[in-house]
Design an enzyme around this catalytic site. Structure first.
Site: not given
Length: 567
Positions: A146, A331
């Site tokens: 932060k 494929h």
């Protein structure tokens, strides 16, 4: 501006180090010491550093409180988090730090308790898992991230080398750009960490499963669903808001995906595209298979983008069979699939479907690979082999082919959860196609019923068809594919293509279609090639016409009521 002359540079004077994974930490700490960085540390990390001759200040010395409760409480203190969250250019923050004796910390080096690794172990108890839920670590990471404008946070040993290089180049300082990047990685790490804890506890805490305030939590949760998602659903229920009905009702209104990079790939689908492999947690319990992303590579070249896509298609196909199965994929489509008693025979039968297309293919087994099967596989060029495991002799044979990638999956547990398909500007989400036909759900619609042999072949062909691109047609006989017609714009063309590519006789085979025949022409074409039975979803406006054609050809036909489109 702070003391650094160049805007954005921050000198590292004090670092807090607390790590579970101590890989490289001694060398990194030595490097920090070379820049006169004071090191504050905890428990086991402090001992490791002291044993290596590195001077360390205990956290308890900073806070004035001892570590307690088996180490559960040690860094959760204002003198630690104030040292991280205090903004260096804010006069009020600096005044408060001075009043309360808070010394700034410029770097946090923290990696979290190994929760994910713990729940992945077989037989781990709930109590063991809970003890590996880190509290102080995420708090330190979030506080430092932060305040990234002033504090650097390092959450992985992989970052040490980069940080060490920059410290050398900038005389013990880090740039704002580096701190920003580290903060982004830090929040990604805590998000991924929490995304593992939430579904695990949801699946293992009785109260989480039976609460009257929340909808029932399924064993397999939406990947990376946040607590707020569940909270939102609960609020709808409590306020009487109606839930969405229909199949999509089980999909959350809001889903946050968190992906964790595993490794970069040489390139994407094509060489001009960049690519990487990411992990997305798909299960509420990390035991069992984690999917293709976490396959263990035992040998061969680095996996490529296309290798992973094809390997996943092959693995999902064989996992759909209870019997020993082998699939050869090109494929993403099956070039050949077969069942048999031995891995070698299953492979040879799958190969016989289309030996030409099998060259350079992906081979998957849903059982362990033995020596005989390994010898058969290496007879032709194969890109990837996937199996549950390998006999030592089989692995030795496979390793003789340096380009053959050998993947071990461990088990054949089918992937569950949701599937995601990206489109421009959004994401399509659906539940996985896990349906398996039951005999009682099928409807014989022709005068002739299938024989028992035909029925078994129809079920086999239907399973292969599920993993074939639409429009999909599969010819099969005796637990072996005979011909595959995939990805055609017309169903009758798929029928023709499957027969044309068949290297085995089509006479006496059965045929599966992933969707209904819109006209009888596809069935008439298939009958020319000697098929005896058909399995298809049904549901066409011309079903009566198609059934009549089947009767004319003396074919047995089964309607499933379920289609298997795959794109």
């Amino acid at each position: 501006m702070t003391e650094n002359q160049e805007p954005g540079l921050r000198k590292i004077r004090r670092a807090l180090i607390s790590v579970s994974d101590k890989t490289g930490i001694v060398d990194f700490a030595h490097e920090l010491k070379s820049f006169n960085v004071e090191i504050v540390s905890t428990g086991g990390t402090a001992k490791t550093l002291r044993d290596a001759g590195i001077e360390v200040r205990d956290v308890s010395d900073v806070t004035g409180f001892p570590e307690m409760m088996d180490g559960r409480v040690k860094t959760l203190h204002p003198k630690i988090h104030g040292a991280l969250l205090g903004i260096r250019d804010n006069d009020e923050h600096q005044a408060a730090m001075q009043v309360h004796g808070i010394e700034p910390i410029d770097m946090v080096v923290v990696n979290l308790y190994p929760f994910e690794q713990t729940i992945a172990r077989a037989g781990v108890t709930l109590e063991e898992a809970i003890e590996q839920i880190d509290i102080g670590g995420p708090a330190l990471i979030r506080s430092a991230a932060k305040n990234y404008k002033d504090v650097a946070v390092i959450t992985s040993p992989e970052n040490y080398r980069q940080i060490r290089t920059e410290l050398i180049l900038d005389d013990g300082a880090l740039t704002l750009a580096t701190r920003e990047q580290l903060a982004r990685l830090a929040f990604m790490r805590t998000a991924f960490y929490d995304s593992a804890i939430f579904p695990y506890l949801s699946a293992h805490l009785d109260g989480a499963r039976t609460s009257t305030f929340y909808p029932p939590i399924p064993e397999i949760l939406t990947p990376m669903s946040t607590y707020m998602t569940l909270f939102s659903s609960a609020m709808k229920a409590l306020t009487g808001q109606k839930f969405e009905t229909g199949p999509s009702a089980e999909l959350e209104e809001h889903v946050e995906l968190s992906l964790n990079k595993i490794r970069g790939l040489r390139y994407g689908e094509n060489p001009h595209q960049a690519a990487a492999l990411y992990e997305m947690r798909m299960r509420s319990d990390a035991s069992g298979s984690d999917g293709m992303a976490n396959a263990e590579q035992l040998a061969g070249k680095e996996m490529s983008f296309n290798n992973y896509v094809d390997a996943d298609a092959a693995w999902q196909l064989v996992c759909d069979f209870d019997e020993l199965a082998c699939a050869i994929i090109k494929h993403t489509n099956p070039a050949g699939v077969a069942l048999d008693e031995s891995p070698e025979e299953a492979y040879r039968r799958a190969l016989a479907t289309d030996p030409t297309s099998a060259f350079g293919g992906i081979v998957a087994f849903n059982r362990n690979v033995d020596e005989a099967a390994a010898r058969a596989v290496v007879e032709i060029f194969t890109e990837v082999i996937i199996a549950t495991d390998y006999d030592p002799a089989a692995l030795d044979i496979l390793k003789t082919k340096k380009n053959l990638r050998v993947l071990r999956m461990g088990n054949t547990e089918a992937p569950l959860g949701l599937e995601y398909k990206q489109i421009s500007g959004g994401m399509l989400v659906q539940t996985r196609d896990t349906d398996k036909l039951k005999r009682e759900d099928l409807k014989v619609v022709t005068k002739r019923k299938p024989t028992e042999d035909e029925f078994r072949d129809l079920m086999f062909a239907w399973t292969v068809c599920k993993h074939t691109k639409s429009n999909a047609i599969v010819y099969a006989r005796a637990g072996q594919t005979v011909g595959v017609g995939a990805g055609q714009m017309s169903r009758v063309d798929s029928v023709k293509l499957g027969a044309m590519r068949a290297q085995l006789p089509t006479k006496g085979s059965v045929l599966a279609s992933d969707a209904f025949f819109p006209f009888r022409d596809g069935l008439d074409e298939a009958a020319k090639h000697g098929i005896t039975a058909v399995i298809q979803p049904g549901g066409s406006m011309r079903d009566a016409e198609v059934i009549a054609a089947a009767d004319e050809h003396d074919l047995a036909m089964i309607f499933t009521g379920l289609r298997h489109f795959k794109h």
